[in-house]
Design a protein around this motif. Structure first.
Motif, mmCIF file in Angstrom:
data_model
loop_
_atom_site.group_PDB
_atom_site.id
_atom_site.type_symbol
_atom_site.label_atom_id
_atom_site.label_comp_id
_atom_site.label_asym_id
_atom_site.label_seq_id
_atom_site.Cartn_x
_atom_site.Cartn_y
_atom_site.Cartn_z
ATOM 1 N N ALA A 23 5.621 4.219 4.361
ATOM 2 C CA ALA A 23 6.678 3.216 4.234
ATOM 3 C C ALA A 23 6.554 2.161 5.327
ATOM 4 N N ALA A 24 6.183 2.567 6.523
ATOM 5 C CA ALA A 24 6.062 1.629 7.631
ATOM 6 C C ALA A 24 4.899 0.662 7.420
ATOM 7 N N GLN A 25 3.892 1.073 6.681
ATOM 8 C CA GLN A 25 2.731 0.224 6.474
ATOM 9 C C GLN A 25 2.981 -0.871 5.442
ATOM 10 N N LYS A 26 3.925 -0.681 4.554
ATOM 11 C CA LYS A 26 4.074 -1.603 3.443
ATOM 12 C C LYS A 26 5.510 -2.096 3.260
ATOM 13 N N PRO A 27 6.191 -2.461 4.323
ATOM 14 C CA PRO A 27 7.580 -2.840 4.105
ATOM 15 C C PRO A 27 7.732 -4.256 3.564
ATOM 16 N N VAL A 28 8.544 -4.397 2.574
ATOM 17 C CA VAL A 28 9.039 -5.710 2.169
ATOM 18 C C VAL A 28 10.552 -5.594 2.175
ATOM 19 N N ASP A 29 11.215 -6.680 2.463
ATOM 20 C CA ASP A 29 12.662 -6.631 2.624
ATOM 21 C C ASP A 29 13.413 -6.508 1.304
ATOM 22 N N ASN A 30 12.846 -7.017 0.242
ATOM 23 C CA ASN A 30 13.497 -7.020 -1.064
ATOM 24 C C ASN A 30 13.130 -5.736 -1.816
ATOM 25 N N PRO A 31 14.117 -4.851 -2.090
ATOM 26 C CA PRO A 31 13.803 -3.586 -2.767
ATOM 27 C C PRO A 31 13.195 -3.768 -4.157
ATOM 28 N N GLU A 32 13.607 -4.817 -4.890
ATOM 29 C CA GLU A 32 13.022 -5.054 -6.206
ATOM 30 C C GLU A 32 11.559 -5.487 -6.078
ATOM 31 N N TYR A 33 11.275 -6.285 -5.074
ATOM 32 C CA TYR A 33 9.901 -6.701 -4.815
ATOM 33 C C TYR A 33 9.055 -5.485 -4.448
ATOM 34 N N GLN A 34 9.599 -4.627 -3.601
ATOM 35 C CA GLN A 34 8.903 -3.401 -3.203
ATOM 36 C C GLN A 34 8.577 -2.548 -4.438
ATOM 37 N N LEU A 41 0.474 -2.582 -8.125
ATOM 38 C CA LEU A 41 -0.751 -2.285 -7.388
ATOM 39 C C LEU A 41 -1.184 -0.842 -7.605
ATOM 40 N N THR A 42 -2.489 -0.624 -7.568
ATOM 41 C CA THR A 42 -3.005 0.743 -7.691
ATOM 42 C C THR A 42 -3.192 1.396 -6.322
ATOM 43 N N HIS A 43 -3.074 0.597 -5.252
ATOM 44 C CA HIS A 43 -3.221 1.097 -3.872
ATOM 45 C C HIS A 43 -4.598 1.733 -3.675
ATOM 46 N N SER A 44 -5.602 1.127 -4.306
ATOM 47 C CA SER A 44 -6.964 1.652 -4.276
ATOM 48 C C SER A 44 -7.741 1.238 -3.026
ATOM 49 N N VAL A 45 -7.197 0.302 -2.275
ATOM 50 C CA VAL A 45 -7.839 -0.147 -1.039
ATOM 51 C C VAL A 45 -6.809 -0.097 0.092
ATOM 52 N N ASN A 46 -7.291 -0.134 1.317
ATOM 53 C CA ASN A 46 -6.374 -0.162 2.457
ATOM 54 C C ASN A 46 -5.449 -1.360 2.330
ATOM 55 N N GLU A 47 -4.186 -1.139 2.672
ATOM 56 C CA GLU A 47 -3.206 -2.220 2.636
ATOM 57 C C GLU A 47 -2.717 -2.485 4.047
ATOM 58 N N ILE A 48 -2.384 -3.747 4.298
ATOM 59 C CA ILE A 48 -1.888 -4.147 5.601
ATOM 60 C C ILE A 48 -0.718 -5.098 5.380
ATOM 61 N N SER A 49 0.355 -4.892 6.109
ATOM 62 C CA SER A 49 1.520 -5.763 5.963
ATOM 63 C C SER A 49 1.343 -6.991 6.853
ATOM 64 N N PRO A 50 2.006 -8.087 6.522
ATOM 65 C CA PRO A 50 1.901 -9.283 7.359
ATOM 66 C C PRO A 50 2.228 -9.014 8.834
ATOM 67 N N ASN A 51 3.199 -8.160 9.097
ATOM 68 C CA ASN A 51 3.579 -7.880 10.484
ATOM 69 C C ASN A 51 2.522 -7.083 11.239
ATOM 70 N N GLU A 52 1.621 -6.423 10.532
ATOM 71 C CA GLU A 52 0.550 -5.669 11.182
ATOM 72 C C GLU A 52 -0.675 -6.528 11.499
#
Length: 170
Positions: A23-34, A41-52
């Motif tokens: 959850a900490a790696q992929k936070p977006v503020d809008n729950p519907e967007y999340q 997304l299939t989450h098939s590759v590493n993901e990084i949030s803008p804040n990271e």
């Protein structure tokens, strides 16, 4: 009995830690967007949030949007590689172990191109979670040929609903 309880506690701890880390790696503020992102997304590759993201000369940003979207604005220093017109020749000069962050509007197109780059042997690939929309939503800077801008191409009205900040420029 003590071993069973200890195993149970350790399992609960591990699952909780994993859930919190994810959850900490992929936070977006809008729950519907999340919810939309987690479905799209299939989450098939590493993901990084803008804040990271720590932009520096050792990170290469690849923009997988259409050229007209890229011209409106982009992450500073990004290289356009496209999606429908993507060709691996556009990345032939990039070392395969270089840290690469791919993005598009919300992350779908960039995830697909990231998968292709992994197949080509690139090893430090990251998909920008929430795309350039979330980048701007988090207050990060985008630029055009004249410098910093608030304009962003929202792809279309359906996808543009996830853009909370900036000026939509079609």
């Amino acid at each position: 009995m003590y071993q069973t309880n200890m195993k149970t506690l350790l399992t609960i701890f591990a699952v909780t830690l994993f859930a919190l880390t994810t959850a900490a790696q992929k936070p977006v503020d809008n729950p519907e967007y999340q919810k939309m992102l987690d479905t799209l997304l299939t989450h098939s590759v590493n993901e990084i949030s803008p804040n990271e993201v720590q932009p520096n000369k050792d990170v290469i940003f690849l923009d997988t949007r259409a050229k007209k979207e890229f011209k409106v604005s982009r992450i500073d220093g990004a290289i356009w590689v496209g999606f429908l017109s993507f060709n691996k020749r556009r990345v032939k000069e990039i070392p395969k172990d270089k840290k690469i962050i791919l993005y598009c509007s919300v992350g779908y197109r960039s995830e697909k191109i990231a998968e292709k780059l992994q197949e080509e042997g690139f090893t430090d690939i990251h998909n920008l979670y929430g795309g350039i929309f979330e980048w701007l939503n988090k207050g990060k800077i985008v630029v055009n040929d004249k410098g910093p801008t608030q304009e962003i191409h929202p792809y279309n009205k359906h996808w543009g609903q996830w853009l909370d900040k900036g000026v939509k420029a079609y």
